[in-house]
Design an enzyme around this catalytic site. Sequence first.
Site, PDB file in Angstrom:
ATOM      1  N   ASN A 100       0.837  -0.903   0.564  1.00 27.78           N
ATOM      2  CA  ASN A 100       0.374  -0.063  -0.216  1.00 27.78           C
ATOM      3  C   ASN A 100       0.407   0.612   0.268  1.00 27.78           C
ATOM      4  O   ASN A 100       0.314   2.289  -0.681  1.00 27.78           O
ATOM      5  CB  ASN A 100      -0.939   0.059   0.802  1.00 27.78           C
ATOM      6  N   TYR A 146       8.369 -12.751  11.759  1.00 35.29           N
ATOM      7  CA  TYR A 146       8.762 -11.493  11.381  1.00 35.29           C
ATOM      8  C   TYR A 146      10.125 -11.270  10.571  1.00 35.29           C
ATOM      9  O   TYR A 146      10.079 -10.158   9.299  1.00 35.29           O
ATOM     10  CB  TYR A 146       9.769 -10.502  12.924  1.00 35.29           C
ATOM     11  N   THR A 176      18.261  -1.357  18.679  1.00 34.58           N
ATOM     12  CA  THR A 176      18.077  -0.067  18.979  1.00 34.58           C
ATOM     13  C   THR A 176      17.121  -0.008  21.035  1.00 34.58           C
ATOM     14  O   THR A 176      16.599  -1.009  20.796  1.00 34.58           O
ATOM     15  CB  THR A 176      18.078   0.521  17.939  1.00 34.58           C
TER      16      THR A 176
END
Length: 328
Positions: A100, A146, A176
């Site tokens: 999209n 994932y 992170t």
Amino acid sequence: MKKVLITGAAGFLGSHLTDKFLKEGFYVIGMDNFITGDKKNISHLADNPNFEFIEHDVTEYIKIEGDLHYILHFASPASPIDYLKIPIQTLKVGSLGTHNLLGLAKAKNARLLIASTSEVYGDPLVHPQTEEYYGNVNTIGPRGVYDEAKRFQESITMAYHRFHGLETRIVRIFNTYGPRMRLNDGRVIPAFMGQALRGEDLTVFGDGMQTRSFCYVDDQVEGIYKLLFSDYSYPVNIGNPNEITIKDFAEEIIKLTNTEQKIIYKDLPVDDPMQRQPDISLAKKLLGWYPKVEREEGMLKTFNYFKSLSEEELHKSEHKDFSKHIKK
């Protein structure tokens, strides 16, 4: 004023990127459906005239009025707790959601940067990991939802770049950390810090000899920002190459928090990577980027953030369904 759409804007990295682009003088449209994002991460922007928020699921058709110059796609579950709990949504946001946004970028003639991950390397057989390494991924394992969502995301992005001439960028993000992480979301740092703050022993999976490399959020955001405005369309590793074993890291957390907790060991989750260390030679050469925040400094800032949380937030558990994903 240039306009940028940031999906996953209420998430950890997405909210920090939103702050960065507002600071740099952009008009920012934030988008999130709050499956894993948190409204408090963007609450400080409520009165900012250059920020607009749309609550929306990117796997559904996306409509943005007027011009749009840049898109950053950061809408995705990013922790094991999340993508093991909502595997179908994880696959859909990486596939349908990316499709999209690529269509939107094509319609608006906008440059799109997608957030990929070091998980595309799986449990690597090459160390440290370079962008040329294709990875070692278990497509049918519990983490595959994932890993493969992100690998597909890279593939369809490059297809749009080659076939339609779309301006695209791909960042491969390594571990992170920093303020606004969700406590107890299954990732190493919030898990350890939450346990320390609650007076619990620190849980290490396996023998603790697996490694991770932690990058402070300010460094990560700066690398992403520089990559967006580069002329490079292929994947780039952004992370901190300072590698540490999980056992040694647990001991660092105990010292940092000045607690007397012990380290306890449990079985290793299925397909948990044994080594994680980015080769950032390309980022240094291409972007002039390298991490500047030392782990001791970044961890102290992160710990102070977690200490500021309410008792309710501190004791909220998100580990309910994790045991069934442990290797027996």
